[in-house]
Design a protein around this motif. Structure first.
Motif, short mmCIF file in Angstrom:
data_model
loop_
_atom_site.label_atom_id
_atom_site.label_comp_id
_atom_site.label_asym_id
_atom_site.label_seq_id
_atom_site.Cartn_x
_atom_site.Cartn_y
_atom_site.Cartn_z
N GLY A 74 0.81 -1.21 0.00
CA GLY A 74 0.00 0.00 0.00
C GLY A 74 0.84 1.26 0.00
N ASP A 79 -3.52 3.06 6.10
CA ASP A 79 -4.23 1.83 5.77
C ASP A 79 -3.58 0.59 6.36
N TYR A 83 -4.56 -2.61 1.95
CA TYR A 83 -4.81 -2.56 0.52
C TYR A 83 -3.50 -2.57 -0.26
N SER A 85 -1.86 -0.79 -3.66
CA SER A 85 -2.09 0.46 -4.39
C SER A 85 -1.55 0.32 -5.80
N ARG A 142 -6.31 2.65 -2.55
CA ARG A 142 -7.04 1.45 -2.12
C ARG A 142 -7.56 0.72 -3.35
N ARG A 145 -8.36 -4.81 -1.77
CA ARG A 145 -8.05 -5.29 -0.42
C ARG A 145 -7.11 -6.49 -0.54
N ARG A 146 -6.00 -6.44 0.16
CA ARG A 146 -4.94 -7.40 -0.04
C ARG A 146 -5.36 -8.83 0.31
#
Length: 406
Positions: A74, A79, A83, A85, A142, A145-146
């Protein structure tokens, strides 16, 4: 006394050359281009740190260079790596560059359910995005979502595939009222190629492993300084036969095709990345040798370009030796840089053993390239000395010996 008559001149405004109407048209359009960025080894990239990115190679669209930035942890510290990016960045100098963008995470299941963030779809609402200077970016902190990404069809074999489309906005003034005249592509190569195919006017015969090739001395001497030296004294003589040793007929045939047509038959050039042949056994490598033998500079560069596309950890050492042997300077520089940047993996390849045993001078050149890649080499040279130990002994940077694959 009578007054003089009044004479009135009437001008035909429709025919006067001084009042001819002109027109122009402003056309605003986008120049579009796309780039695919493959991220292999996603799991190894995790943990590199928030705000740190993996960058694609630069690509050019609309006269500007661009790069894709992927942040596995990210970009936003707030965050907390929840997330990943994804951004597209202006990688060349420029001010107020207006563009539209589209970032796509490819669904690798074959279902076509790609994740698409497109600026093109909403261009009428907000207009193109303006990048103020080199390094300006457009994208999403974002993006995905990882945790979901790692269990999705977007990640396959630890690999992500990202497509990026850039549409650079430009305005041009179209003031031409004349119909353009199209100029056909050059057909000179096809005309000379017909000479080779029908053998009309041929005055020299080459015997290559028993196979005969008819050619024209004037064409050969115009294209190759080596042929010029060999054939100059015989230009006015009788038709002769020349035996060519140490060359396969298919290689000589491909070389003649290039001499006459200034191009190669693409179907005959192997993809060395998927070929079961070693690099040195491919037609491309043998053509490189022929180009060096007859001093065909453009053919050498064409072969370098083909071989460069398939450089890998396993092939770079062999390709480097090949480039050095046949004076392929551009290819050699690319190989040295690639080997220096992937030294640990290259040293464990079979080709590196060949390099150590047969091309010791290239080890020194590789060392210099590694030193040039090392930002700290000027502060004590410690890393350079440890690299030299690797090159000499096969050990890693801590002195331990690396076990090479057999």
């Amino acid at each position: 006394m009578s007054e003089p008559p009044i004479i009135t001149h009437v001008s035909d405004m429709s025919t006067s050359p001084l009042t001819r109407a002109t027109s122009s048209r402003s056309v605003t359009e986008t120049v579009n281009g796309s780039h695919r960025f493959v991220i292999q080894g996603y799991s190894l990239a995790k943990g590199m740190g928030v705000g740190k990115h993996i960058a694609s190679d630069n690509f050019t669209v609309g006269g500007h260079q661009w790069a894709i930035y992927f942040y596995p942890d990210g970009k936003n510290p707030e965050d907390n790596s929840t997330y990943v990016s994804l951004f597209i960045a202006l990688a060349s100098e420029g001010t107020d560059v207006r563009a539209l963008f589209e970032l796509t995470l490819v669904d690798q299941s074959g279902k076509g359910k790609h994740k698409v963030h497109s600026h093109f779809d909403r261009s009428l609402e907000s207009g193109p995005y303006t990048l103020k200077y080199r390094g300006s970016m457009w994208g999403y902190k974002r993006f995905f979502r990882r945790a979901l990404l790692e269990t999705s069809d977007y990640l396959k074999d630890d690999c992500l595939k990202i497509n990026c489309t850039v549409g650079v906005v430009r305005s041009i003034i179209d003031c031409s009222s004349l119909q353009p005249i199209q100029v056909p592509d050059s057909d000179m190569g096809s005309h000379f190629g017909m000479l080779l195919e029908n053998m009309e006017g041929s005055d020299v015969v080459f015997s290559v492993a028993g196979e005969k090739f008819h050619a024209h001395k004037l064409v050969l001497t115009a294209r190759s300084p080596v042929f010029r030296t060999e054939l100059f004294d015989e230009l006015m003589g009788e038709k002769q036969e020349i035996v060519v040793a140490d060359m396969e007929p298919r290689v000589f045939k491909a070389m003649l095709h290039f001499i006459y047509r200034d191009s190669l038959v693409e179907e005959e050039i192997e993809d060395t990345s998927s070929s079961i042949l070693s690099v040195t056994d491919t037609l491309t490598a043998k053509l490189l040798a022929a180009a060096d033998r007859y001093d065909l500079t453009r053919l050498r560069r064409v072969c370098e370009s083909h071989l460069c596309k398939d450089i890998s950890v396993n092939s770079v050492s062999t390709t480097l030796a090949l480039a050095d042997r046949y004076h392929a300077t551009e290819l050699k520089a690319v190989c040295l840089r690639f080997a220096a940047e992937n030294l640990a993996a290259v040293m464990q390849s079979d080709g590196f053993e060949y390099l150590k045993e047969n091309c010791p001078s290239l080890q020194s050149e590789l060392l210099k390239t590694v030193a040039g890649c090392d930002d700290d080499c000027s502060s004590g040279g410690g890393k350079s000395r440890s690299v030299w130990a690797q090159l000499s002994d096969g050990g890693d940077t801590n002195g331990r010996r690396v076990r090479h694959r057999t």
